[in-house]
Each structure stands twice: as C-alpha cells, then as structure tokens.
Motif scaffolding. Structure first.
Motif, PDB file in Angstrom:
ATOM      1  N   LEU A 157      -1.297  13.631  -5.416  1.00  0.00           N
ATOM      2  CA  LEU A 157      -1.648  12.572  -5.994  1.00  0.00           C
ATOM      3  C   LEU A 157      -0.720  11.895  -6.441  1.00  0.00           C
ATOM      4  CD1 LEU A 157      -4.298  15.028  -7.564  1.00  0.00           C
ATOM      5  CD2 LEU A 157      -4.797  14.585  -5.348  1.00  0.00           C
ATOM      6  N   LEU A 158      -1.329  10.581  -6.242  1.00  0.00           N
ATOM      7  CA  LEU A 158      -0.225   9.163  -6.636  1.00  0.00           C
ATOM      8  C   LEU A 158      -0.625   8.731  -7.712  1.00  0.00           C
ATOM      9  CD1 LEU A 158       0.837   7.555  -3.537  1.00  0.00           C
ATOM     10  CD2 LEU A 158       1.874   8.989  -4.447  1.00  0.00           C
ATOM     11  N   GLU A 159      -2.129   8.543  -8.304  1.00  0.00           N
ATOM     12  CA  GLU A 159      -2.952   8.014  -9.387  1.00  0.00           C
ATOM     13  C   GLU A 159      -3.481   8.913 -10.387  1.00  0.00           C
ATOM     14  OE1 GLU A 159      -2.060   4.368  -9.835  1.00  0.00           O
ATOM     15  OE2 GLU A 159      -1.071   4.928  -7.605  1.00  0.00           O
ATOM     16  N   PRO A 160      -3.747   8.666 -11.219  1.00  0.00           N
ATOM     17  CA  PRO A 160      -2.648   7.126 -12.154  1.00  0.00           C
ATOM     18  C   PRO A 160      -1.339   7.467 -11.844  1.00  0.00           C
ATOM     19  CG  PRO A 160      -4.067   8.873 -13.449  1.00  0.00           C
ATOM     20  CD  PRO A 160      -3.798   9.452 -11.654  1.00  0.00           C
ATOM     21  N   GLU A 161      -0.994   9.039 -12.478  1.00  0.00           N
ATOM     22  CA  GLU A 161       0.608   8.870 -12.283  1.00  0.00           C
ATOM     23  C   GLU A 161       0.323  10.108 -11.550  1.00  0.00           C
ATOM     24  OE1 GLU A 161       3.076   8.097 -14.313  1.00  0.00           O
ATOM     25  OE2 GLU A 161       1.489   6.661 -15.200  1.00  0.00           O
ATOM     26  N   PRO A 162       1.898  10.464 -10.700  1.00  0.00           N
ATOM     27  CA  PRO A 162       2.050  11.428  -9.900  1.00  0.00           C
ATOM     28  C   PRO A 162       1.741  12.482  -9.779  1.00  0.00           C
ATOM     29  CG  PRO A 162       3.680  10.025  -9.905  1.00  0.00           C
ATOM     30  CD  PRO A 162       2.531   9.609 -10.704  1.00  0.00           C
TER      31      PRO A 162
ATOM     32  N   THR B 279       8.303  11.010  -7.430  1.00  0.00           N
ATOM     33  CA  THR B 279       8.059  10.567  -6.395  1.00  0.00           C
ATOM     34  C   THR B 279       9.171   9.463  -5.738  1.00  0.00           C
ATOM     35  OG1 THR B 279       7.193   8.860  -6.615  1.00  0.00           O
ATOM     36  CG2 THR B 279       5.863  11.290  -6.709  1.00  0.00           C
TER      37      THR B 279
ATOM     38  N   GLU C  84      -5.126  20.420 -10.515  1.00  0.00           N
ATOM     39  CA  GLU C  84      -4.548  18.951 -10.797  1.00  0.00           C
ATOM     40  C   GLU C  84      -2.849  20.424 -11.549  1.00  0.00           C
ATOM     41  OE1 GLU C  84      -4.202  15.290 -12.958  1.00  0.00           O
ATOM     42  OE2 GLU C  84      -6.493  15.021 -11.059  1.00  0.00           O
TER      43      GLU C  84
ATOM     44  N   SER D  37       1.132  -1.643  -0.110  1.00  0.00           N
ATOM     45  CA  SER D  37      -0.287  -0.333  -0.075  1.00  0.00           C
ATOM     46  C   SER D  37       1.139   1.470   0.125  1.00  0.00           C
ATOM     47  CB  SER D  37      -0.510   0.393   1.610  1.00  0.00           C
ATOM     48  OG  SER D  37      -1.619  -0.679   1.187  1.00  0.00           O
ATOM     49  N   ARG D  38       0.745   1.983  -0.207  1.00  0.00           N
ATOM     50  CA  ARG D  38       0.840   3.898  -0.853  1.00  0.00           C
ATOM     51  C   ARG D  38       0.069   4.542  -0.539  1.00  0.00           C
ATOM     52  NH1 ARG D  38       5.244   3.489  -4.670  1.00  0.00           N
ATOM     53  NH2 ARG D  38       4.317   5.630  -5.615  1.00  0.00           N
TER      54      ARG D  38
END
Length: 132
Positions: A12-17, A111, A50, A3-4
């Motif tokens: 934001l980690l998803e879908p890309e940082p 990241t 974003e 898990s992250r």
C-alpha cells in the motif's frame, strides 16, 4: 507529480507505505499474497490487515549472481516484523557485506522506484533499510 503504482498487490502506498496481509477468517493464518484457500485450514474467507513497518533481520544472504541487468551484490533477507509476521525482502541502504548487516539488525520498511514506463508511471517496490 508522476503516477505511482505498487509492483505487488500487498504494498500500500497511501497515506504511508505499508504492507497488507490477507488473514484467514477461520484460523487467523496470514499471507502476503492473494489466496484462494488457506494453506493451514483450507478456509476460503479472508480479511485484509495492514502490517507494521518495523522489524529485525532474522536471516540473510548476500547475492552475487542474478539475472542480467540486476546489480549485484545485494542483500536478500527474512525480516520478522515487530508484530511477529515474517517477510522476505531485500535490505537496502547498507553495504552488502557481513560486517555491515547482522542478525537482529533493526530495519524499517521503505520503498523505491523500480522503473518508469513511457507514460511516466512509476512502479514502486519495497525493501527494508536499517533503522537508526
């Protein structure tokens, strides 16, 4: 897969940082951290937006003294994103000396795992790295 979780709310980690700004609905001022009121106009309504991932170094310092357990030296910088926002962050993937980092150097959001807890959950932080 472990898990992250991001170490800050504006990552934001998803879908890309990506980084996320909160934007004042009244005047358009943007901030990285959660706000109760806008520092520019006092407004209290915000939307999320974003941010881009590319930018350039506009100021930097090489840090040689830090809290215990923090490896030094490292580069702390102000990055101006291509859309105009500024972000304070570390620069990684480059030797921390003035011959390897320059003003105007193009960088991209990246990241890294800042730590892992006893349950295997990774705490993910962000930095910027040189663009090739």
């Amino acid at each position: 897969m472990a898990s992250r979780i991001p170490v800050v709310d504006h990552l934001l980690l998803e879908p890309e940082p990506r980084l996320k700004a909160v934007v004042c609905a009244a005047c358009g001022a943007d901030y990285l951290a959660r706000r109760n009121a806008c520092a520019s106009c006092g407004g209290t309504d915000f939307t999320a937006r974003e941010l881009g991932t590319d930018g350039a170094v506009v100021a930097f310092t090489i840090v040689h003294r830090a809290a215990p357990g923090i490896p030094v030296p490292f580069v702390s910088a102000i990055v101006r994103l291509d859309e105009g926002e500024t972000v304070q962050s570390n620069i990684v993937g480059v030797d921390p000396d003035p011959e390897h980092i320059t003003l105007g150097m193009p960088v991209r959001l990246t990241t890294y795992v800042a730590g892992t807890d006893d349950n295997g959950v990774e705490a993910v932080a962000y930095a910027f790295a040189p663009r090739s």
